[in-house]
Design a protein around this motif. Structure first.
Motif, PDB file in Angstrom:
ATOM      1  N   VAL A 180       0.794  -1.536  -0.119  1.00  0.00           N
ATOM      2  CA  VAL A 180       0.203   0.141  -0.039  1.00  0.00           C
ATOM      3  C   VAL A 180       0.979   1.387   0.368  1.00  0.00           C
ATOM      4  CG1 VAL A 180       0.100   0.099   2.632  1.00  0.00           C
ATOM      5  CG2 VAL A 180      -2.193   1.100   1.126  1.00  0.00           C
ATOM      6  N   PHE A 181       0.369   2.170  -0.505  1.00  0.00           N
ATOM      7  CA  PHE A 181       1.694   3.708  -0.823  1.00  0.00           C
ATOM      8  C   PHE A 181       2.833   3.503  -1.670  1.00  0.00           C
ATOM      9  CE2 PHE A 181      -1.452   4.413   2.807  1.00  0.00           C
ATOM     10  CZ  PHE A 181      -2.008   5.178   2.217  1.00  0.00           C
ATOM     11  N   ASP A 182       2.749   2.339  -2.639  1.00  0.00           N
ATOM     12  CA  ASP A 182       3.997   2.172  -2.962  1.00  0.00           C
ATOM     13  C   ASP A 182       3.701   2.568  -4.548  1.00  0.00           C
ATOM     14  OD1 ASP A 182       5.659   0.877  -0.704  1.00  0.00           O
ATOM     15  OD2 ASP A 182       4.940  -1.365  -2.499  1.00  0.00           O
ATOM     16  N   ASP A 183       4.837   2.844  -5.461  1.00  0.00           N
ATOM     17  CA  ASP A 183       4.562   2.860  -6.738  1.00  0.00           C
ATOM     18  C   ASP A 183       3.514   2.529  -7.289  1.00  0.00           C
ATOM     19  OD1 ASP A 183       5.134   4.998  -8.877  1.00  0.00           O
ATOM     20  OD2 ASP A 183       6.941   4.263  -8.982  1.00  0.00           O
ATOM     21  N   GLY A 184       2.844   2.981  -7.959  1.00  0.00           N
ATOM     22  CA  GLY A 184       1.792   2.127  -8.762  1.00  0.00           C
ATOM     23  C   GLY A 184       0.681   1.896  -8.156  1.00  0.00           C
ATOM     24  N   CYS A 185       0.315   2.126  -6.910  1.00  0.00           N
ATOM     25  CA  CYS A 185      -1.042   1.580  -5.711  1.00  0.00           C
ATOM     26  C   CYS A 185      -1.760   2.385  -5.837  1.00  0.00           C
ATOM     27  CB  CYS A 185      -0.004   1.083  -4.412  1.00  0.00           C
ATOM     28  SG  CYS A 185      -1.374   1.054  -3.432  1.00  0.00           S
ATOM     29  N   SER A 186      -2.598   1.792  -6.157  1.00  0.00           N
ATOM     30  CA  SER A 186      -4.232   2.540  -6.049  1.00  0.00           C
ATOM     31  C   SER A 186      -4.716   3.336  -5.566  1.00  0.00           C
ATOM     32  CB  SER A 186      -5.456   1.482  -6.290  1.00  0.00           C
ATOM     33  OG  SER A 186      -5.694   0.829  -5.300  1.00  0.00           O
ATOM     34  N   THR A 187      -4.144   3.515  -4.071  1.00  0.00           N
ATOM     35  CA  THR A 187      -3.941   4.295  -2.727  1.00  0.00           C
ATOM     36  C   THR A 187      -3.573   6.152  -3.655  1.00  0.00           C
ATOM     37  OG1 THR A 187      -1.345   3.572  -2.390  1.00  0.00           O
ATOM     38  CG2 THR A 187      -4.131   2.935  -1.584  1.00  0.00           C
ATOM     39  N   ARG A 188      -1.819   5.819  -4.363  1.00  0.00           N
ATOM     40  CA  ARG A 188      -1.720   7.117  -4.374  1.00  0.00           C
ATOM     41  C   ARG A 188      -2.594   7.729  -6.045  1.00  0.00           C
ATOM     42  NH1 ARG A 188       4.561   7.326  -5.427  1.00  0.00           N
ATOM     43  NH2 ARG A 188       5.185   5.565  -3.354  1.00  0.00           N
ATOM     44  N   VAL A 189      -3.230   6.992  -7.013  1.00  0.00           N
ATOM     45  CA  VAL A 189      -4.095   7.764  -7.285  1.00  0.00           C
ATOM     46  C   VAL A 189      -5.402   8.626  -6.364  1.00  0.00           C
ATOM     47  CG1 VAL A 189      -5.857   7.662  -9.351  1.00  0.00           C
ATOM     48  CG2 VAL A 189      -3.654   6.144  -9.601  1.00  0.00           C
ATOM     49  N   VAL A 190      -6.017   7.492  -5.486  1.00  0.00           N
ATOM     50  CA  VAL A 190      -6.974   7.994  -5.008  1.00  0.00           C
ATOM     51  C   VAL A 190      -6.680   9.454  -3.492  1.00  0.00           C
ATOM     52  CG1 VAL A 190      -8.270   7.897  -2.719  1.00  0.00           C
ATOM     53  CG2 VAL A 190      -8.537   6.031  -4.500  1.00  0.00           C
ATOM     54  N   LEU A 191      -5.380   9.302  -3.417  1.00  0.00           N
ATOM     55  CA  LEU A 191      -4.783  10.453  -2.536  1.00  0.00           C
ATOM     56  C   LEU A 191      -5.307  11.408  -3.869  1.00  0.00           C
ATOM     57  CD1 LEU A 191      -2.351   8.642  -0.216  1.00  0.00           C
ATOM     58  CD2 LEU A 191      -4.382  10.369   0.307  1.00  0.00           C
ATOM     59  N   ASP A 192      -4.331  11.701  -4.645  1.00  0.00           N
ATOM     60  CA  ASP A 192      -4.599  12.710  -5.950  1.00  0.00           C
ATOM     61  C   ASP A 192      -5.365  13.089  -5.812  1.00  0.00           C
ATOM     62  OD1 ASP A 192      -2.993  14.277  -7.350  1.00  0.00           O
ATOM     63  OD2 ASP A 192      -3.675  13.538  -8.483  1.00  0.00           O
ATOM     64  N   HIS A 193      -6.543  12.545  -6.502  1.00  0.00           N
ATOM     65  CA  HIS A 193      -8.107  12.494  -5.969  1.00  0.00           C
ATOM     66  C   HIS A 193      -8.900  13.720  -5.111  1.00  0.00           C
ATOM     67  CE1 HIS A 193      -8.505  10.268  -9.872  1.00  0.00           C
ATOM     68  NE2 HIS A 193      -8.034  10.685 -10.082  1.00  0.00           N
ATOM     69  N   ILE A 194      -8.885  13.041  -3.913  1.00  0.00           N
ATOM     70  CA  ILE A 194      -9.616  13.329  -2.596  1.00  0.00           C
ATOM     71  C   ILE A 194      -8.215  14.892  -1.853  1.00  0.00           C
ATOM     72  CG2 ILE A 194     -10.581  11.739  -2.565  1.00  0.00           C
ATOM     73  CD1 ILE A 194      -8.760  10.704  -0.207  1.00  0.00           C
ATOM     74  N   MET A 195      -7.266  14.708  -1.975  1.00  0.00           N
ATOM     75  CA  MET A 195      -6.270  15.090  -1.630  1.00  0.00           C
ATOM     76  C   MET A 195      -5.392  16.462  -2.648  1.00  0.00           C
ATOM     77  SD  MET A 195      -6.154  14.633   1.369  1.00  0.00           S
ATOM     78  CE  MET A 195      -5.305  15.525   2.307  1.00  0.00           C
ATOM     79  N   LYS A 215      -6.349  20.407  -3.915  1.00  0.00           N
ATOM     80  CA  LYS A 215      -6.990  21.892  -3.377  1.00  0.00           C
ATOM     81  C   LYS A 215      -8.725  21.937  -4.008  1.00  0.00           C
ATOM     82  CE  LYS A 215      -6.438  25.203  -6.133  1.00  0.00           C
ATOM     83  NZ  LYS A 215      -5.475  26.638  -6.882  1.00  0.00           N
ATOM     84  N   TRP A 216      -8.796  21.121  -5.465  1.00  0.00           N
ATOM     85  CA  TRP A 216      -9.946  21.580  -6.200  1.00  0.00           C
ATOM     86  C   TRP A 216     -11.311  20.199  -5.028  1.00  0.00           C
ATOM     87  CZ3 TRP A 216     -10.608  26.125  -6.703  1.00  0.00           C
ATOM     88  CH2 TRP A 216     -10.116  26.969  -7.131  1.00  0.00           C
ATOM     89  N   GLY A 217     -10.147  18.819  -5.142  1.00  0.00           N
ATOM     90  CA  GLY A 217     -11.347  17.781  -5.028  1.00  0.00           C
ATOM     91  C   GLY A 217     -11.140  18.277  -3.657  1.00  0.00           C
ATOM     92  N   VAL A 218     -10.066  18.959  -2.347  1.00  0.00           N
ATOM     93  CA  VAL A 218     -10.990  18.971  -1.073  1.00  0.00           C
ATOM     94  C   VAL A 218     -12.016  19.675  -1.004  1.00  0.00           C
ATOM     95  CG1 VAL A 218     -10.542  19.761   0.803  1.00  0.00           C
ATOM     96  CG2 VAL A 218      -8.888  18.265  -0.122  1.00  0.00           C
ATOM     97  N   LEU A 219     -11.806  21.008  -1.428  1.00  0.00           N
ATOM     98  CA  LEU A 219     -12.648  21.516  -1.549  1.00  0.00           C
ATOM     99  C   LEU A 219     -13.655  21.864  -2.361  1.00  0.00           C
ATOM    100  CD1 LEU A 219     -10.253  25.271  -2.987  1.00  0.00           C
ATOM    101  CD2 LEU A 219     -11.202  24.698  -0.155  1.00  0.00           C
ATOM    102  N   VAL A 220     -14.612  20.769  -3.825  1.00  0.00           N
ATOM    103  CA  VAL A 220     -15.486  20.175  -4.083  1.00  0.00           C
ATOM    104  C   VAL A 220     -15.941  19.313  -2.933  1.00  0.00           C
ATOM    105  CG1 VAL A 220     -16.264  19.204  -5.826  1.00  0.00           C
ATOM    106  CG2 VAL A 220     -14.968  21.079  -5.933  1.00  0.00           C
ATOM    107  N   LEU A 221     -15.672  18.292  -2.597  1.00  0.00           N
ATOM    108  CA  LEU A 221     -15.940  17.478  -1.601  1.00  0.00           C
ATOM    109  C   LEU A 221     -16.761  18.244   0.025  1.00  0.00           C
ATOM    110  CD1 LEU A 221     -13.430  14.445  -1.312  1.00  0.00           C
ATOM    111  CD2 LEU A 221     -15.762  14.717  -1.977  1.00  0.00           C
TER     112      LEU A 221
END
Length: 121
Positions: free
Chosen positions: A15-30, A32-38
């Motif tokens: 988990v959180f390794d390069d290529g792990c889906s967690t990195r994609v999700v973190l990019d989406h939710i964290m 600037k705009w993702g945080v503000l929209v949510l």
């Protein structure tokens, strides 16, 4: 009980390794705009214009892109009503509400501490 980053990684190898889906999700939710929209949607269902006014400074293109991404991730529900002019409403899904219960304390912390962190001596 607080869980450490090391404990999370130990419980879920890779988990959180390069290529792990967690990195994609973190990019989406964290982002600037993702945080503000949510955060805006944590107040309840909003129409496009209400959401755009609530997230001051976001362009129409960025709002559309962010909403599409968050909907694809299962965090935002988009409901379109057959009307003229088009009527579309956005709300958090149960997964999105669960996320925001955890993320709003961080958003509050940022609001409380950002000025102090960016003070120039």
């Amino acid at each position: 009980m607080t869980v450490s980053f090391a404990q999370i990684r130990e419980s879920k190898p890779g988990v959180f390794d390069d290529g792990c889906s967690t990195r994609v999700v973190l990019d989406h939710i964290m982002s600037k705009w993702g945080v503000l929209v949510l955060s805006a949607l944590s107040e309840g269902t909003l129409r496009w214009g209400e959401l755009r006014r609530s997230v001051e400074g976001i362009s129409e293109k960025m709002l559309a892109s962010t909403l599409r991404t968050l909907a694809d991730d299962g965090l935002v529900h988009r409901e379109s009503f057959p009307a003229v002019p088009p009527h579309v409403e956005y709300s958090l899904t149960p997964l999105g509400r669960d996320l925001m219960e955890r993320m709003l304390p961080l958003v509050g912390w940022v609001a409380d501490n950002s000025d102090r962190m960016l003070e120039r001596s």
